[in-house]
Motif scaffolding. Structure first.
Motif, PDB file in Angstrom:
ATOM      1  N   MET A 139      -2.195  16.552  -1.168  1.00 46.27           N
ATOM      2  CA  MET A 139      -2.661  16.133  -2.507  1.00 46.27           C
ATOM      3  C   MET A 139      -2.943  14.630  -2.563  1.00 46.27           C
ATOM      4  O   MET A 139      -3.235  14.086  -3.613  1.00 46.27           O
ATOM      5  N   GLN A 163      -7.337  12.745  -0.394  1.00 46.98           N
ATOM      6  CA  GLN A 163      -8.243  13.786   0.101  1.00 46.98           C
ATOM      7  C   GLN A 163      -9.668  13.245   0.196  1.00 46.98           C
ATOM      8  O   GLN A 163     -10.143  12.587  -0.711  1.00 46.98           O
ATOM      9  N   HIS A 215       4.087  13.645  -5.360  1.00 44.50           N
ATOM     10  CA  HIS A 215       3.667  14.301  -4.112  1.00 44.50           C
ATOM     11  C   HIS A 215       4.418  13.749  -2.911  1.00 44.50           C
ATOM     12  O   HIS A 215       4.766  14.493  -1.997  1.00 44.50           O
ATOM     13  N   HIS A 241       3.974  16.668  -0.448  1.00 43.44           N
ATOM     14  CA  HIS A 241       2.661  17.321  -0.645  1.00 43.44           C
ATOM     15  C   HIS A 241       1.547  16.411  -0.129  1.00 43.44           C
ATOM     16  O   HIS A 241       0.760  15.889  -0.923  1.00 43.44           O
ATOM     17  N   ASP A 245      -4.477  17.027 -10.188  1.00 42.61           N
ATOM     18  CA  ASP A 245      -3.250  16.467  -9.589  1.00 42.61           C
ATOM     19  C   ASP A 245      -3.447  15.661  -8.312  1.00 42.61           C
ATOM     20  O   ASP A 245      -2.474  15.404  -7.590  1.00 42.61           O
ATOM     21  N   TYR A 246      -4.672  15.273  -7.988  1.00 43.92           N
ATOM     22  CA  TYR A 246      -4.877  14.500  -6.751  1.00 43.92           C
ATOM     23  C   TYR A 246      -4.477  13.036  -6.959  1.00 43.92           C
ATOM     24  O   TYR A 246      -4.710  12.477  -8.033  1.00 43.92           O
TER      25      TYR A 246
END
Ligand SMILES: Cc1cc2nc3c(=O)[nH]c(=O)nc-3n(C[C@H](O)[C@H](O)[C@H](O)COP(=O)(O)OP(=O)(O)OC[C@H]3O[C@@H](n4cnc5c(N)ncnc54)[C@H](O)[C@@H]3O)c2cc1C
Ligand SMILES: CC(C)=CCC/C(C)=C/CC/C(C)=C/CSC[C@H](N)C(=O)O
Length: 477
Positions: A463, A466, A455, A460, A145-146
């Motif tokens: 996420m 990164q 996100h 978020h 889910d990134y």
């Protein structure tokens, strides 16, 4: 903790990018969000077929690599079937003669390659494998889910600085530095770039590697046509297909029923002779934002949304059902010609980029092989072929049909990729084509935009973008 899902999402464009985004948006936001997909022409976009005497052939995006995992997954999830998309022997023509001809015997082929180019073909294979190996990391990131807020960040997460060097360097520069010879570059690499991207080795080294993977032997396509994936993705995502051309997207404040004034986007579109509009919480633009292609005005944005000058090149696909004038390429008798693809070097003065026999989207046995020496050939060229040019290529022909495309960017590295994030909840998918244009790249962009929208909607931030994801996920295993 996630906030309530958005009420309405608009996607502009029902190509593989827009429809894969619809599919993943539905998975992330759930069943209640209304997803509208706007398409001004035909679902599939640059995935399309043309009919030759009652049989359909891929006229746009045609071949898919065995490691294109999103396309593979769509076929499985949507209950579709695949057909092989490669086969037959290839030769390279330099304007005078065939400088290389494949043999159907693997070992003879290897000997021929080593004889002419030493071990460069093997080294090339290793170079491509190395790029592809890293490329596979994107699937792990996305399955966890990134998301990434820019194409550069996505590429960096996959391949580190090496990948950014690839998009900022020409393939020529990169391969010369790696010690590949001029002869190998002009006779092998440049013709592969020419068939796939209508350019020479002056394109960026990343799209060069993608193009080289398309010379693999296990390529496949979707039975019935690759475009079927797009219509099935729309169905599976329970999105509404709106037939219309989006004219503008405007940043507006709207008071919803029983609510406070909210920032929304007003999408104005022309459907038939009517101009209509609707409001959306999130908008995804899944078409190249070039004036010649999408022509969408962005109104009332502060700061204004810049125009992107991605220059898309014209490529004309022409199908000819006829008997090839093989003496143009080789002095052998026509029944001894034996090649089903002719690649062409840059210095050949030929008016086509490539020529090859194609199978229909129903597979090899449809239509049954002809007995009169005629085949369906596909050519790519920069300009529309004249009747004279067609009669130069073919001894006789029954039928010819063509489609001009604004096919893919004209690559001029160093590439500055357009942003993904155009505004708070306004996303652009096709900037990824500045790195490389392919079905799988658009599917990756569609998934990434869906994750990014999800996100950002829910705050978020951990996420998104990164650092060191590869190491992080390695240690998670
Ligand atoms: C000749 C050719 C051969 C190719 N071969 C291959 C191949 O073998 N393998 C491969 O992987 N890739 C190939 N590609 C590349 C691949 O087809 C594309 O990268 C991919 O299909 C792009 O998909 P997309 O959804 O991003 O864009 P598109 O398919 O272009 O979709 C955008 C859609 O948006 C619509 N649209 C535009 N403006 C508006 C508007 N204002 N309002 C509403 N709708 C709008 C368009 O009509 C279009 O349907 C090829 C491309 C071409 C042209
Ligand atoms: C994204 C990765 C890792 C691989 C994709 C490889 C691939 C299939 C690229 C194709 C790119 C492209 C634009 C090809 C155009 S021509 C295709 C074919 N040779 C034809 O003749 O139709």
């Amino acid at each position: 903790e996630s906030r309530a899902p958005p009420e309405k999402i608009a996607i502009v464009g029902a190509g593989i990018g827009g429809t894969s985004a619809a599919y993943y948006l539905r998975q992330k936001f759930g069943k209640d969000v209304k997803i509208d997909v706007f398409e001004r022409e035909v679902v599939g976009g640059r995935l399309a077929t043309l009919s030759v005497q009652g049989h359909d052939y891929e006229a746009g995006g045609s071949v898919i690599h065995p490691l294109n995992l999103h396309m593979k997954r769509f076929v499985k999830d949507l209950g579709l079937s695949t057909i092989p998309a490669s086969g037959g022997l290839m030769g390279v023509y330099n304007g005078e003669n065939l400088v290389f001809e494949e043999s159907s015997w693997f070992i003879i082929n290897m000997i021929k390659l080593v004889w002419r180019y030493g071990f460069q073909s093997l080294r090339m294979h290793m170079w491509v494998e190395d790029v592809l190996d890293k490329f596979m990391r994107i699937y792990r990131y996305q399955s966890h889910d990134y998301a990434f807020s820019s194409v550069e960040k996505l590429l960096h997460a996959i391949g580190g600085d090496d990948y950014l060097v690839l998009v900022n360097q020409t393939l020529q520069e990169n391969l010369q530095k790696a010690g590949f010879s001029e002869k190998f570059l002009s006779e092998m690499i440049a013709p592969i770039m020419r068939i796939n991207f209508g350019q020479s080795t002056d394109l960026n080294a990343f799209v060069g590697a993608v193009s080289m993977t398309a010379a693999d032997s296990n390529l496949w396509a979707v039975e019935g046509g690759n475009k079927v994936v797009c219509s099935r993705l729309i169905q599976a995502s329970k999105a509404n297909l709106i037939s219309g051309s989006v004219l503008s997207v405007e940043d507006k404040t709207k008071t919803k029923q029983r609510g406070n004034p909210t920032k929304m986007y007003e999408v104005v579109y022309k459907s038939g002779s009517e101009t209509k509009s609707d409001f959306y919480d999130i908008v995804l633009v899944a078409t190249p934002l070039s004036q010649k292609i999408a022509n969408i005005a962005f109104l009332n944005f502060d700061p204004p949304i810049e125009e992107f000058h991605q220059n898309y090149q014209q490529i004309v696909t022409t199908f000819v059902k006829g008997e090839l004038n093989s003496t143009l390429f080789s002095s052998r008798a026509k029944d001894q010609f034996g090649l089903s693809t002719v690649l062409i070097t840059d210095n050949s003065d030929m008016f086509i980029n490539s020529l090859g026999i194609v199978n229909s989207v129903k597979g090899k046995e449809h239509p049954p092989p002809s007995t009169d020496g005629t085949q369906v050939w596909k050519t790519f060229s920069r300009e529309i072929l004249t009747k004279e040019q067609i009669t130069t290529l073919f001894l006789s022909y029954d039928y010819a049909v063509r489609k001009p495309w604004l096919a893919y960017p004209y690559y001029t590295p160093p590439e500055k990729c357009p942003p993904i994030l155009l505004h708070d909840q306004l996303y652009y998918l096709n900037g990824i084509e500045s790195a490389a244009s392919a079905m799988e790249m658009s599917a990756i962009a569609g998934y990434n935009a869906a994750l990014l929208a999800y996100h950002r909607w829910n705050g978020h931030t951990h996420m998104i973008d990164q650092d060191n994801l590869y190491e992080k996920l390695k240690s998670e295993l």
